[in-house]
Design a protein around this motif. Sequence first.
Motif, PDB file in Angstrom:
ATOM      1  N   ASP A   5       0.828  -1.206   0.000  1.00 27.74           N
ATOM      2  CA  ASP A   5       0.000   0.000   0.000  1.00 27.74           C
ATOM      3  C   ASP A   5       0.859   1.250   0.000  1.00 27.74           C
ATOM      4  N   TYR A  44      -6.451  -2.150  -6.002  1.00 21.72           N
ATOM      5  CA  TYR A  44      -5.773  -1.087  -5.267  1.00 21.72           C
ATOM      6  C   TYR A  44      -5.477   0.129  -6.143  1.00 21.72           C
ATOM      7  N   ARG A  90     -10.238   3.476  -5.439  1.00 22.65           N
ATOM      8  CA  ARG A  90     -10.380   4.728  -4.696  1.00 22.65           C
ATOM      9  C   ARG A  90     -11.380   4.562  -3.558  1.00 22.65           C
ATOM     10  N   GLN A  91     -11.045   5.121  -2.426  1.00 22.94           N
ATOM     11  CA  GLN A  91     -11.985   5.074  -1.312  1.00 22.94           C
ATOM     12  C   GLN A  91     -12.764   6.362  -1.281  1.00 22.94           C
ATOM     13  N   ASP A  92     -13.948   6.269  -0.673  1.00 22.48           N
ATOM     14  CA  ASP A  92     -14.849   7.416  -0.675  1.00 22.48           C
ATOM     15  C   ASP A  92     -14.248   8.662  -0.043  1.00 22.48           C
ATOM     16  N   ASN A  93     -13.563   8.428   1.042  1.00 19.42           N
ATOM     17  CA  ASN A  93     -13.014   9.613   1.702  1.00 19.42           C
ATOM     18  C   ASN A  93     -12.020  10.322   0.792  1.00 19.42           C
ATOM     19  N   LYS A  94     -11.355   9.540  -0.006  1.00 21.91           N
ATOM     20  CA  LYS A  94     -10.400  10.162  -0.911  1.00 21.91           C
ATOM     21  C   LYS A  94     -11.126  11.002  -1.959  1.00 21.91           C
TER      22      LYS A  94
END
Lengths: 221, 229
Positions: free
Chosen positions: A42, A118, A206-210
């Motif tokens: 990561d 990822y 991609r994560q939501d917070n990003k």
Amino acid sequence: MQEHLEKELLQAGATVVGFALLKGALSQEIAHLEYAVSIGVDRNLNEATLRLLRALQKKAAITLRKGGHRYLCIPPDSDRISNTFVSKLYPLFTHKVAATSAGIGWIGRNGLLISPHYGPRLSLATVLTDAPLEVGIPVEASRCGKCGLCVEFCPSGAITGKEWSRYDPFVELIRLEKCSSHKKHVRAVNGKPSCGLCINICPYGRQDNKKKQLEALVIAG
Amino acid sequence: MVTEEKKKELLEKLKNAVIQYDEDTAKEGAQEALDIGMNPNEAIFNGLVSGMEEVGRLFEAQEYFVPELLMCADALYAGLDILRPHVQQLDLGVRGSVVIGTVEGDVHDIGKNIVKMMFDVAGFKVYDLGRDVPLDKFVEEQMKTESDLVCLSAMMTTTMSGMKKVIADLRAKNPKVKIMIGGAPVSQDVADKFGADGYAKDANNALKDAINMISSLKKLKEEAEAGKK
């Protein structure tokens, strides 16, 4: 041995581990080490990531040595100690070749390795070896599809928007001059050399917070 | 007191660490050697260097290739760095200093680094100018350090011709200095044509030739001094 190696690396903190055969893709000096263990972690790009990658490489090396095989560790691009003898060979090899050949992902429009899970958020290291490994299925072409978010958002217009495929590896994806001059500019303004918008914007992994962060960034101009 | 058996075991450990390009074991073995009070010279020459000799053999037999050779060299240095500060005097019969570098226009310095390592190990004082070295710099450095030996390396036929100029300049300034050249396009023939004293086919030969050259130089000096009396 291979199963053990994979398990060991994942347990020790690797995010992905892949195996590849690089026959014909290596320069002459290293051509006898035609198998590759590709290790992805990561991406945080901090000291801890680099330490982890180094430790994982060492683990792989020890396991390969115990099995009586040769190996050559190619450290992460951002952590190349240049005062060793073997460091002269590092530029002969790019991690992305091993990663795409191992089936970990493809090269995106942003010129980075994209993994379906990822996205471009992996830091890579490779261990080349002569151990005959069972290898993954190489990824042949880009799966970016119609997405061109990175092209759109690149602040320096460095991304050409062309698509990568294994059969045409020399197509110009990034205008390096533009990318690096932008990074230089950013460094001059706020002291940090990084840009990384093409990483943050990529919808793969991609994560939501990003996403929220990014929207905020865009609104802020 | 160091037992013979323990000593043998440690030397074997150091040797194998180099052959198996295992930096960690090389460091460990070197530290152990110091801890038990072994003569560091012995640890270097009968441990690390004898490992490197075996590596040289493996390389020649095409068992080992460039990456292995380089990793072995790194392992050797890892051990050497620990042992060297404790070495009082390396007893090779001769000692000298050497200026070494890859000539202007050439950035290939793998071979040069290996030759440099052999000089380091043998206790020479090494002034490494690095790669892509401006031709005048060799002469300048030789004058400054009063080195006995200058080693030039080139990997391309295009840069090799630069050696000729360096050799001529060195001879003009200091006729006594010994000059060795090496690199892929270099041969004995080239060495003769350029007026070099020696040509080294590989790192091992370079070292042997260098020791021979310096001892002959010392002999000349002694004879000259004896002649005065």
